[in-house]
Structure formats: C-alpha cells, structure tokens
Write a protein that holds these residues in place. Structure first.
Motif, PDB file in Angstrom:
ATOM      1  N   ARG A 177       4.306  -3.986   8.210  1.00  0.00           N
ATOM      2  CA  ARG A 177       4.311  -4.961   7.109  1.00  0.00           C
ATOM      3  C   ARG A 177       2.940  -5.620   6.967  1.00  0.00           C
ATOM      4  O   ARG A 177       2.439  -5.812   5.852  1.00  0.00           O
ATOM      5  CB  ARG A 177       5.379  -6.017   7.347  1.00  0.00           C
ATOM      6  CG  ARG A 177       6.797  -5.495   7.294  1.00  0.00           C
ATOM      7  CD  ARG A 177       7.804  -6.613   7.531  1.00  0.00           C
ATOM      8  NE  ARG A 177       7.880  -7.513   6.381  1.00  0.00           N
ATOM      9  CZ  ARG A 177       8.535  -8.680   6.403  1.00  0.00           C
ATOM     10  NH1 ARG A 177       9.141  -9.081   7.519  1.00  0.00           N
ATOM     11  NH2 ARG A 177       8.574  -9.430   5.322  1.00  0.00           N
ATOM     12  N   ARG A 178       2.316  -5.983   8.114  1.00  0.00           N
ATOM     13  CA  ARG A 178       0.994  -6.622   8.044  1.00  0.00           C
ATOM     14  C   ARG A 178      -0.049  -5.670   7.480  1.00  0.00           C
ATOM     15  O   ARG A 178      -1.046  -6.108   6.910  1.00  0.00           O
ATOM     16  CB  ARG A 178       0.562  -7.093   9.436  1.00  0.00           C
ATOM     17  CG  ARG A 178       1.290  -8.331   9.923  1.00  0.00           C
ATOM     18  CD  ARG A 178       0.497  -9.047  11.018  1.00  0.00           C
ATOM     19  NE  ARG A 178       0.169  -8.181  12.137  1.00  0.00           N
ATOM     20  CZ  ARG A 178       0.995  -7.920  13.156  1.00  0.00           C
ATOM     21  NH1 ARG A 178       2.204  -8.466  13.191  1.00  0.00           N
ATOM     22  NH2 ARG A 178       0.614  -7.131  14.141  1.00  0.00           N
ATOM     23  N   LEU A 179       0.182  -4.367   7.641  1.00  0.00           N
ATOM     24  CA  LEU A 179      -0.765  -3.371   7.147  1.00  0.00           C
ATOM     25  C   LEU A 179      -0.460  -2.924   5.725  1.00  0.00           C
ATOM     26  O   LEU A 179      -1.053  -1.965   5.233  1.00  0.00           O
ATOM     27  CB  LEU A 179      -0.777  -2.167   8.088  1.00  0.00           C
ATOM     28  CG  LEU A 179      -1.327  -2.443   9.496  1.00  0.00           C
ATOM     29  CD1 LEU A 179      -1.087  -1.250  10.409  1.00  0.00           C
ATOM     30  CD2 LEU A 179      -2.817  -2.782   9.445  1.00  0.00           C
ATOM     31  N   GLY A 180       0.483  -3.589   5.065  1.00  0.00           N
ATOM     32  CA  GLY A 180       0.751  -3.320   3.661  1.00  0.00           C
ATOM     33  C   GLY A 180       1.862  -2.336   3.372  1.00  0.00           C
ATOM     34  O   GLY A 180       1.931  -1.788   2.266  1.00  0.00           O
ATOM     35  N   CYS A 181       2.743  -2.122   4.344  1.00  0.00           N
ATOM     36  CA  CYS A 181       3.859  -1.188   4.132  1.00  0.00           C
ATOM     37  C   CYS A 181       5.148  -1.933   3.811  1.00  0.00           C
ATOM     38  O   CYS A 181       5.517  -2.890   4.503  1.00  0.00           O
ATOM     39  CB  CYS A 181       4.086  -0.335   5.368  1.00  0.00           C
ATOM     40  SG  CYS A 181       2.737   0.794   5.751  1.00  0.00           S
ATOM     41  N   GLU A 182       5.824  -1.476   2.784  1.00  0.00           N
ATOM     42  CA  GLU A 182       7.212  -1.877   2.569  1.00  0.00           C
ATOM     43  C   GLU A 182       8.054  -0.972   3.455  1.00  0.00           C
ATOM     44  O   GLU A 182       7.962   0.255   3.367  1.00  0.00           O
ATOM     45  CB  GLU A 182       7.595  -1.709   1.104  1.00  0.00           C
ATOM     46  CG  GLU A 182       9.041  -2.069   0.799  1.00  0.00           C
ATOM     47  CD  GLU A 182       9.385  -1.860  -0.666  1.00  0.00           C
ATOM     48  OE1 GLU A 182      10.545  -1.485  -0.948  1.00  0.00           O
ATOM     49  OE2 GLU A 182       8.494  -2.050  -1.524  1.00  0.00           O
ATOM     50  N   VAL A 183       8.848  -1.562   4.345  1.00  0.00           N
ATOM     51  CA  VAL A 183       9.576  -0.793   5.359  1.00  0.00           C
ATOM     52  C   VAL A 183      11.066  -0.793   5.028  1.00  0.00           C
ATOM     53  O   VAL A 183      11.690  -1.855   4.925  1.00  0.00           O
ATOM     54  CB  VAL A 183       9.347  -1.371   6.767  1.00  0.00           C
ATOM     55  CG1 VAL A 183      10.072  -0.524   7.812  1.00  0.00           C
ATOM     56  CG2 VAL A 183       7.855  -1.438   7.082  1.00  0.00           C
ATOM     57  N   VAL A 184      11.623   0.397   4.889  1.00  0.00           N
ATOM     58  CA  VAL A 184      13.026   0.562   4.536  1.00  0.00           C
ATOM     59  C   VAL A 184      13.803   1.091   5.744  1.00  0.00           C
ATOM     60  O   VAL A 184      13.372   2.055   6.387  1.00  0.00           O
ATOM     61  CB  VAL A 184      13.184   1.550   3.365  1.00  0.00           C
ATOM     62  CG1 VAL A 184      14.644   1.680   2.960  1.00  0.00           C
ATOM     63  CG2 VAL A 184      12.320   1.143   2.194  1.00  0.00           C
ATOM     64  N   ILE A 185      14.932   0.463   6.028  1.00  0.00           N
ATOM     65  CA  ILE A 185      15.898   1.003   7.007  1.00  0.00           C
ATOM     66  C   ILE A 185      17.035   1.596   6.181  1.00  0.00           C
ATOM     67  O   ILE A 185      17.865   0.869   5.644  1.00  0.00           O
ATOM     68  CB  ILE A 185      16.436  -0.091   7.957  1.00  0.00           C
ATOM     69  CG1 ILE A 185      15.298  -0.966   8.507  1.00  0.00           C
ATOM     70  CG2 ILE A 185      17.243   0.548   9.080  1.00  0.00           C
ATOM     71  CD1 ILE A 185      14.280  -0.234   9.344  1.00  0.00           C
ATOM     72  N   PRO A 186      17.085   2.917   6.024  1.00  0.00           N
ATOM     73  CA  PRO A 186      18.031   3.515   5.078  1.00  0.00           C
ATOM     74  C   PRO A 186      19.493   3.379   5.491  1.00  0.00           C
ATOM     75  O   PRO A 186      19.835   3.417   6.679  1.00  0.00           O
ATOM     76  CB  PRO A 186      17.619   4.995   5.059  1.00  0.00           C
ATOM     77  CG  PRO A 186      16.227   5.030   5.580  1.00  0.00           C
ATOM     78  CD  PRO A 186      16.165   3.923   6.590  1.00  0.00           C
ATOM     79  N   GLN A 187      20.332   3.233   4.491  1.00  0.00           N
ATOM     80  CA  GLN A 187      21.778   3.234   4.686  1.00  0.00           C
ATOM     81  C   GLN A 187      22.234   4.637   5.058  1.00  0.00           C
ATOM     82  O   GLN A 187      21.802   5.622   4.458  1.00  0.00           O
ATOM     83  CB  GLN A 187      22.484   2.799   3.397  1.00  0.00           C
ATOM     84  CG  GLN A 187      23.993   2.747   3.485  1.00  0.00           C
ATOM     85  CD  GLN A 187      24.491   1.535   4.268  1.00  0.00           C
ATOM     86  OE1 GLN A 187      23.976   0.435   4.104  1.00  0.00           O
ATOM     87  NE2 GLN A 187      25.484   1.738   5.116  1.00  0.00           N
ATOM     88  N   ARG A 206       0.824  -1.213   0.000  1.00  0.00           N
ATOM     89  CA  ARG A 206       0.000   0.000   0.000  1.00  0.00           C
ATOM     90  C   ARG A 206       0.856   1.260   0.000  1.00  0.00           C
ATOM     91  O   ARG A 206       0.444   2.298  -0.514  1.00  0.00           O
ATOM     92  CB  ARG A 206      -0.926  -0.001   1.206  1.00  0.00           C
ATOM     93  CG  ARG A 206      -1.877  -1.176   1.255  1.00  0.00           C
ATOM     94  CD  ARG A 206      -2.638  -1.247   2.566  1.00  0.00           C
ATOM     95  NE  ARG A 206      -3.471  -0.070   2.792  1.00  0.00           N
ATOM     96  CZ  ARG A 206      -4.171   0.126   3.915  1.00  0.00           C
ATOM     97  NH1 ARG A 206      -4.118  -0.755   4.903  1.00  0.00           N
ATOM     98  NH2 ARG A 206      -4.909   1.214   4.053  1.00  0.00           N
ATOM     99  N   MET A 207       2.032   1.189   0.617  1.00  0.00           N
ATOM    100  CA  MET A 207       2.934   2.339   0.650  1.00  0.00           C
ATOM    101  C   MET A 207       4.348   1.891   0.994  1.00  0.00           C
ATOM    102  O   MET A 207       4.559   0.778   1.494  1.00  0.00           O
ATOM    103  CB  MET A 207       2.448   3.410   1.640  1.00  0.00           C
ATOM    104  CG  MET A 207       2.313   2.971   3.069  1.00  0.00           C
ATOM    105  SD  MET A 207       1.832   4.356   4.174  1.00  0.00           S
ATOM    106  CE  MET A 207       0.265   4.850   3.498  1.00  0.00           C
ATOM    107  N   ARG A 208       5.285   2.753   0.713  1.00  0.00           N
ATOM    108  CA  ARG A 208       6.696   2.502   1.020  1.00  0.00           C
ATOM    109  C   ARG A 208       7.144   3.550   2.023  1.00  0.00           C
ATOM    110  O   ARG A 208       7.042   4.752   1.764  1.00  0.00           O
ATOM    111  CB  ARG A 208       7.545   2.578  -0.249  1.00  0.00           C
ATOM    112  CG  ARG A 208       9.008   2.170  -0.066  1.00  0.00           C
ATOM    113  CD  ARG A 208       9.710   2.116  -1.425  1.00  0.00           C
ATOM    114  NE  ARG A 208      10.996   1.455  -1.332  1.00  0.00           N
ATOM    115  CZ  ARG A 208      12.167   2.098  -1.144  1.00  0.00           C
ATOM    116  NH1 ARG A 208      12.173   3.431  -1.038  1.00  0.00           N
ATOM    117  NH2 ARG A 208      13.297   1.428  -1.055  1.00  0.00           N
ATOM    118  N   VAL A 209       7.644   3.090   3.183  1.00  0.00           N
ATOM    119  CA  VAL A 209       8.013   4.015   4.252  1.00  0.00           C
ATOM    120  C   VAL A 209       9.415   3.709   4.756  1.00  0.00           C
ATOM    121  O   VAL A 209       9.871   2.559   4.700  1.00  0.00           O
ATOM    122  CB  VAL A 209       7.013   3.942   5.428  1.00  0.00           C
ATOM    123  CG1 VAL A 209       5.597   4.234   4.958  1.00  0.00           C
ATOM    124  CG2 VAL A 209       7.074   2.588   6.134  1.00  0.00           C
ATOM    125  N   ALA A 210      10.087   4.730   5.231  1.00  0.00           N
ATOM    126  CA  ALA A 210      11.372   4.562   5.911  1.00  0.00           C
ATOM    127  C   ALA A 210      11.127   4.610   7.410  1.00  0.00           C
ATOM    128  O   ALA A 210      10.304   5.400   7.881  1.00  0.00           O
ATOM    129  CB  ALA A 210      12.346   5.658   5.502  1.00  0.00           C
TER     130      ALA A 210
END
Length: 425
Positions: free
Chosen positions: A209-219, A182-186
């Motif tokens: 993640r269960r709610l549809g978010c791609e979760v990014v831990i930025p470098q 659903r969305m991409r978040v950091a």
C-alpha cells in the motif's frame, strides 16, 4: 533415455508428458550432486536419476506401484535442485507429480499411512481446522514420549508454543493504495500461513500500500493445492486450483489485476504451474500474472535505505530458487534498504521442510534441518530471513536466532513496525 511406451499408452496426456521428460534424461548423474536425500542416504535410488529409472519402469509396464518404488518416491522432497543442476532440461517436477498420482491410484498404503495422509489433506489446507489442530497438538505434547510413531511425534512437535491472533486482513476485501495508485494486485494469503504467522500478510499489505498498490483479497480464494498435489491427490488439488482461478479471474474481468502477489514460495511454484495442472486460457492467464512478492517489489523499485546495523542470513527456499528460479531479488532488496546480507554454505540444499515432508519423513527432514541450521548459524547472523512459511517453521525449531519473512524486514526498513519476532527494543 530410451523409452518403450506403446502407441496406446501415449494417447494418455500424462504418459505422453512423462515420455517426453524421460527421453530428455541422458543419465549424466549431475543431479546426484545436489540432491539432499542422496546426500543424506547415499542410495542411488534416492537420487533423481534413480527415481527416474523406477518411474520409467513403473509407468512403461503399467503395473501397480510396489512398496519399494513407493518408498523411494515418497523420500523425494520435490526441492527441484535437480532441475537447476540438470544440463539437459529434464522437467523432473512434472515427472515426480505424475508418479505420485500414479502411486495414489494404484498402490494401497498401510492403513496408518492412509489415515495420516487423509488427516493432513483435510486439516492443513483449512486455516481454522489447522489452528484447532495446532492447539490440540500443543495440549498433547507432554505425552509425545509415549507415542511410538515418530511421525505423530513430529506432528506434535510442529505446534508452536503460541499461536498468533486471527487477522481480519486475510478476509476478502480491498485495501486502497496510500497516495497515488500505481497498480492493482491480488494477494494470495495462503492457508497454513494464516494459522502459523499472520504478521507476514499484514506486513505485505502495509508495504504494498505504501508503494502505491491497491491490494485485493479475492472472494473465494483458498489453498493453492500444493499440499494435496504433492501427495498425488489430483482431484483435490485441481479443485483447489480451479477455485483460485475462478476467484482471480473474477478480479481480472472486473476491475483488472496487474499481478497476483504470493509471499509463500511453495504456493508460488504451484500457482505458476496452473497452466500445466489445469490447462485452459484462464489457468494460463492466472499463472502468467503470478509473482513472488520479491519479484513485484523489484519491479516497483524500493527506495535506498541507510545501514541498519543488522546482519541477515538469507535462506533461499527451494521453491523460490529452484521452483521459480528467483535467486537474487530477495537478497538485493534486503541490501538496498540497508541490511547486511550473508549466505550459508550449500545454500542450494533443502532445509527439510518441503510442505508435509517434515511430518511424513521426519528422520530425513531432521538431518537436513540440523545441517541447514549449522550452516546458517556459522554466519553469526542477528536474524535469519526466508520467503516461505514452511522453511521459517523448520529452521526456527532448530535455532535461537529469530527467523523472519523477507517482507517483514523490508516493511520495517521502510516505515513499518518492528517485527514481533525480534522482541522489544
């Protein structure tokens, strides 16, 4: 308030901003009613109005800060309750930050103060160093009664009995959404939080993640800069902020970001102010993307849950309710998934944590902690929830009631594991 800065002084952007803030103050004194240090000490100079007078005189005169002025500025928690109360919109946060930077540049503290502040600035923003320092403090704790400095004793007392295992979820990586994206978040993982409580970020990642978010831990992401910023160490704070802006913008310009999620409200208040701290389009873009995790979850929407039979006393972190003006979202979310939510008396008052305040001003901090714990326990809760790791550690050190992050309870209610802080069933 009438000011008398010279045209030459007002060429300095910092002084020009201070002048703007000072002129907004009308001396009404409403701020004294909600100032925690004024409540404890009863000294006008330990209220926002009193500090504003001291700061005005110091900045207008251009003189170096003196010990009296520094003492009262140092006692400010930066809880920002005064900004919520002020009818004139005085932006006290930017004024006290300007004053602290001025103090740092013009006042030479006693050597032991300089050493303590240097240690805090060089350790807490770095999770590995902080973890090692906490282990050393735990070993030294039996010798605390022999230490004359109350601040050093407070540092030893801060160390938890056990440290959580290192979580690899905090390393730079990407977690795909469960099901449709659903969305991409950091996710900003924090610094002290990574050493003190790894369950918070783990719960946040699972839930998003269960709610549809791609979760990014930025470098390249690190400390938000709040700790050094509130000590007036401007260069260090801005370096931290610039590194984060670069890390987040790399994701924005790559696959894009819908939001920057922050689950430590002290960090959130600072990141949302990056546009002022740094200037420039990138800093403003990052600040505009920043959301407390409760704001994002409200935007996504949570499924309604059945009653959980658990009474939750919600502690409103100052940086969330005053710094970010996020007040109802965490409570509404907890109620929606099935928890019974209660609030303590004087919920607007600080618990006394305030970043490193509990280490630098332990007597005032302890008085505020005792008051906060009493009001929370008066609600007979099964658990206390908060949205800031500093508050959690502060309150947890004064009560036997389990203290959890709001997101841990939400994750559990929506299919995640039972929080470790609640023990075995």
């Amino acid at each position: 308030m009438q000011t008398h800065f010279t045209p030459e002084q007002l060429q300095d952007p910092g002084l020009a901003r201070a002048n703007q803030i000072l002129r907004a103050c009308v001396h009404c004194g409403f701020c004294t009613a909600t100032c925690p240090t004024y409540q404890v000490l009863g000294d006008e100079l330990d209220s926002p109005r009193g500090r504003i007078y001291l700061i005005k005189e110091m900045l207008e005169s251009g003189r170096p800060a003196d010990a009296r002025t520094v003492r009262h500025i140092d006692r400010c928690l930066s809880c920002l309750a005064c900004m919520t109360t002020c009818p004139s919109g005085v932006h006290y946060m930017h004024l006290i930050d300007q004053a602290r930077a001025y103090v740092e540049a013009t006042y030479r503290r006693p050597w032991h103060d300089r050493l303590l502040r240097w240690i805090l600035a060089k350790i807490i923003p770095h999770p590995t160093r902080f973890r090692l320092a906490l282990l050393a403090a735990k070993l030294a704790r039996p010798f605390a009664p022999l230490i004359p400095d109350v601040r050093l004793r407070a540092m030893l007392a801060m160390a938890p009995d056990t440290l959580p295992p290192v979580s690899r979820n905090d390393d730079p990586q990407t977690f795909p959404a469960r099901g449709e994206t659903r969305m991409r978040v950091a996710l900003m993982t924090g610094c002290a939080q990574k050493a003190l409580n790894t369950d918070i970020n783990d719960a946040t990642i699972r839930l998003l993640r269960r709610l549809g978010c791609e979760v990014v831990i930025p470098q390249g992401m690190g400390c938000c800069g709040a700790l050094t910023h509130h000590m007036g160490r401007t260069d260090e704070a801005q370096a931290s902020a610039q590194a984060n802006v670069a890390a987040f913008m790399a994701e924005v310009q790559g696959k894009g970001l819908d939001a920057i999620v922050i689950n430590t409200s002290g960090c959130g208040t600072t990141v949302k102010d990056y546009g002022h701290m740094l200037g420039g389009e990138d800093a403003a873009r990052v600040a505009g993307l920043a959301l407390d995790v409760s704001e994002l979850l409200t935007r996504i929407g949570l499924p309604e849950g059945t009653p959980k039979g658990l009474r939750v006393a919600y502690h409103a972190a100052c940086s969330l309710q005053h710094g970010q003006q996020v007040k109802s979202a965490p409570k509404d979310l907890l109620k929606r998934v099935g928890f019974t939510v209660v609030e303590p008396a004087d919920s607007h008052l600080c618990c006394g944590s305030a970043g490193t305040y509990n280490l630098l001003q332990p007597e005032i901090s302890t008085a505020l902690k005792v008051r906060k714990v009493q009001t929370l326990e008066a609600k007979a809760p099964d658990v206390i929830a908060a949205g800031n790791i500093g508050c959690m550690m502060q309150i947890g050190s004064g009560t036997g009631v389990p203290v959890l992050h709001t997101v841990e309870l939400l994750d559990w209610a929506l299919g995640g594991p039972r929080p470790r802080a609640l023990g075995e069933t």
